[in-house]
Design a protein around this motif. Sequence first.
Motif, PDB file in Angstrom:
ATOM      1  N   TYR A 149      26.262  13.925  44.382  1.00  0.00           N
ATOM      2  CA  TYR A 149      25.125  14.812  44.611  1.00  0.00           C
ATOM      3  C   TYR A 149      25.587  16.237  44.942  1.00  0.00           C
ATOM      4  O   TYR A 149      24.845  17.007  45.566  1.00  0.00           O
ATOM      5  N   GLY A 150      26.796  16.556  44.485  1.00  0.00           N
ATOM      6  CA  GLY A 150      27.347  17.880  44.739  1.00  0.00           C
ATOM      7  C   GLY A 150      26.625  19.007  44.029  1.00  0.00           C
ATOM      8  O   GLY A 150      26.185  19.971  44.668  1.00  0.00           O
ATOM      9  N   PRO A 151      26.467  18.935  42.703  1.00  0.00           N
ATOM     10  CA  PRO A 151      25.836  20.046  41.985  1.00  0.00           C
ATOM     11  C   PRO A 151      24.421  20.358  42.468  1.00  0.00           C
ATOM     12  O   PRO A 151      24.005  21.513  42.437  1.00  0.00           O
ATOM     13  N   ASN A 152      23.675  19.342  42.897  1.00  0.00           N
ATOM     14  CA  ASN A 152      22.301  19.579  43.341  1.00  0.00           C
ATOM     15  C   ASN A 152      22.201  20.120  44.762  1.00  0.00           C
ATOM     16  O   ASN A 152      21.307  20.895  45.069  1.00  0.00           O
ATOM     17  N   CYS A 153      23.115  19.673  45.634  1.00  0.00           N
ATOM     18  CA  CYS A 153      22.956  20.126  47.022  1.00  0.00           C
ATOM     19  C   CYS A 153      24.265  20.301  47.790  1.00  0.00           C
ATOM     20  O   CYS A 153      24.482  21.353  48.401  1.00  0.00           O
ATOM     21  N   TYR A 154      25.180  19.301  47.776  1.00  0.00           N
ATOM     22  CA  TYR A 154      26.301  19.356  48.711  1.00  0.00           C
ATOM     23  C   TYR A 154      27.333  20.433  48.376  1.00  0.00           C
ATOM     24  O   TYR A 154      27.942  21.003  49.292  1.00  0.00           O
ATOM     25  N   TYR A 155      27.548  20.749  47.111  1.00  0.00           N
ATOM     26  CA  TYR A 155      28.466  21.838  46.792  1.00  0.00           C
ATOM     27  C   TYR A 155      27.948  23.161  47.350  1.00  0.00           C
ATOM     28  O   TYR A 155      28.721  23.996  47.832  1.00  0.00           O
ATOM     29  N   THR A 156      26.644  23.362  47.301  1.00  0.00           N
ATOM     30  CA  THR A 156      26.064  24.587  47.862  1.00  0.00           C
ATOM     31  C   THR A 156      26.207  24.597  49.377  1.00  0.00           C
ATOM     32  O   THR A 156      26.505  25.629  49.981  1.00  0.00           O
TER      33      THR A 156
END
Length: 742
Positions: free
Chosen positions: A491-498
Motif C-alpha cells: 500500500y506504498g504508492p497509495n499512502c505509505y510512501y507519501t
Amino acid sequence: MGVLKVLQDLNGSRYQVFLVVATLIILLNVSYLYVIEAQPDKSFPSISSNLRPQTDMTSEKYINVLDNPEVKASKTDVIKKAIAQIKAENEDRIIKVLEKEVRSKNEASILTKVKLTLKRQMIRKMFRQDVMSGRLMDDMKQKYLSDNEHLMKSFITKDLIQGLKQKEEFKKFDDPALKQLAKLLEEQLADRAKNTVFFQYILEELIGAHDPKVKIELHQISENIIPTYINNPDAKNSITLKDLSRLKLKDQQIESLQQSHDRLVRLLTTLEVPKESVFSGDGIVINTGDIGIGSVLVLVSQLRNTGSVLPIEVVMNTWKSADKKICDEILPQFNAKCIFIDRAIPKMSKSLPQKLEKFQYKVIGLFISSFERAIVLDSDNLPIDNVDTLLYCQEFLKTGFLLWPDIWFKSTSPEYYNIARFEVGEPVRRDGLSNNKGFAQYVSSGKKHSNVAFHDLDGLPSAGTAETGQLVVNKRKHIRSLILTLYYNIYGPNCYYTLFYQGGAGIGDKDTFVPALHVFNEPYSMVDKSTDLLGFKSGVNMDGEFVDTTLIQYAPTSAKYHLIEWKKWLKTKDLDTRLSPFQDNDYTRNLYKQFMTHCKKLIEVEEELDDSSIKLKPLFLHIHRPKINPLENYNSLGIRDKRILGKKEEYVPKLGEDSDWELHFHSLSKWIACDLLKDSQIFATFELDQAAVCDGISKHVDYLKATSWFHPSEFVGDVVTLNSPQDDQTLPAKVETEDEDV
C-alpha cells in the motif's frame, strides 16, 4: 394512596407518628427489594442500613414539629411533607445502592460471558491462522506420517522408481540412485506446496484483508521536503516537528489507516511460522527485472570472484520473460538459480493492488526465497570482499537484522507515528546538531523542543535513513516486521510512501524496514560508518558539478571498532561521545584529523592497537548511475570517455591505490557479453546485436586500461572455474599482460 389515607385518619401521639413513618420506610425498602428480586452482596451495606441514619433524623424533625404547640399546621400536612422529603432525600441513594447490589451480584457472570465470547473469537482467528499458515496441516501431516512412515516411504519410493524406469534417459541409473532421486523429489514437492499456502495466507488474510482504503493525494502535502544530507546538520534542513508536518490528512483518513494498522499488528503479534519452516539454510538473494539480468551476471561472477560459496537465488517476476539458457545453464554453473514470483505465489489476491511496482516486488522476493538467513543484494551492488562473513559477524548474530545507512535525513511525517502508535519522548540524540554546538542548549530550545530535530526524540527511529541495496536478515526471527514491511510496500504508492517520504529523497522500499522493526520492538543493527560517495565532475573539461554514481558501504565490524576507538578518544577530551566523526564541517574534520593522529601514535609508538582496529574497510560499491550491465553499458551516453568512479585523486583516498575496481567490473562485463552469453537468446529478446555489444564494451575496457593507475598485471583475484557440461571455462579474475582482459 391507601397509606396516605391511613395517615390522615390517625390522631395518635408522637409515638404513633414515629411508628407510621418507620413503617413507611420499611415498606419502601421491601418494595424495592421485591422489584429487583435480589439480596444485596454481603460486601455492601443493606438499603435499610444505608437509609436509617437519614430517615431517623427526618422522623425526629417532624415529630418535634408535631410536639411544638406553636405550629398550627395539621398533622396531615406535616406527615405529607415528611413523606415528600424522605422520598426526595433517599430516592437517588436508593437507586445507587440498588445499582451496587445488582453489579455486585452479576459482575462475575458478566465478566465470564465476555471472556468466553472473546475466547471464542480468538480461537476462531487462531484456528483460521493455523489453517492458512499450514501449521494445523503440518501437525496433522506429521502425526499421519509418524504413524505410517514406513508404509508411505515405501509406496512413494516404489511409485517414483517405477515411473522413472519407464523413461529411456533413466534406464542407465541403478536402484540406489533412483531411490535418492525419489527422496529429493518428494522433499521439494512438499516444500513448494507448503510455501505456496503460507505466502498465500500472508497476502490474502494479512495484507489483503487490512487494506486501509486510503489514497493520499500529492496535493495534501503543503510542500515537498528538501533532500538534506545526514552528515550536514548545519545546512538549512527540514528536520523539526514543524518542518516535517507537511502532510495534512483528514480525520477519516487517519482513522482508517490507524484501525487497519492496529488490526494487522494485533494479528501479527500472535503469528507463528509453520513448525516445518518454509525457510531453511543460508544464501544470497538478488532481485532483478528483465534487462537487469545483465547486472545480475556481473554480480554473481563478482561474488564467486571474492570467494563467496553461498547458494544464490535470483528472483524474477515471471518465468515467461526469463532467458532459458541463463536460468537453466549459466546460473547453475555458479551454484545459482532463478526463482519466479508468479510460480511461488500463483494466485494474487483480488483484494490486493493488481499492478505492483519494482519496490513491491523486491520485498515479495525476500519472502519467496527459500533461505532462512539471507544476504539480500540489489543487482547493481558489487562487493569487493567476501560477503559470506556477514552471517557470522557480531552485529548480525546479536540482532538477526543488519542494515547500512543512506545519506539522507528522514522525511517521515509525524502523522505516521500517530497512526502506528509510537510514543514520543525527550531528546536523546544529536543527529540534527553540529558537533561544535552544545547539547544542553539544544534540548532546552523553546517550547516542546521546537528547534530539536524530530527524530532525535526518544521513542522514534534515528534521523538517518537506511539504504537497502544490501541487508542481512534472519527471516524467521523477524517474520512479523517483514510482513508489516511488505504491508507498507503493497500500500506504498497509495499512502505509505507519501507518509514516509513526503516528496523527499529515495522513495521506495528502503525506509519501510526500520519503522516496522520499531513497531514490534525487534532488534536490529545499523552499520556505524556513514555512506561515502564516488563519482565524477560534469562538463567537457570535467570541472563542473560533482555527479555521484556510487555509494560505498563499509564492513560492519571494522566500522564498529573504529567508532569504539573514536568514543574512547572523545572521553579523553571530555567531549560528548555522541559526536559523529563523519560530519561535513571544518570543526569535525579537524577533530577527526586529531583522532587519526592519536591512533597512528598508538600503533607506531605504544603498540596498543593494530591497524585493523581503526581502519575502515569498504565492502560494497553500489554503482547505480549507470549500472554495470553489459546489455546497457555498451552504448551508454558518454561512458567511454569518463571514469564513473572518479579519477585517481578522487578514487584512491577512499578505495586505495592497489585496486581499479572500475576496470575489473567492466572486464567482467566484457567477458559476459563476448563469451558467457555467446549462444543466448537474450540479445534477440532486447533487439541487440551481440557483436556490437561486445565491441562497445571492449572499447571502454581499452579506455579504462589506458587511464588506469593500477597496472593490470598486479591485480590479485581468485580464479573461478565453471564446470560446464561441455567443457571447463575459466572466469578471468586477473590479468597476465596488458593485452589480456581482467
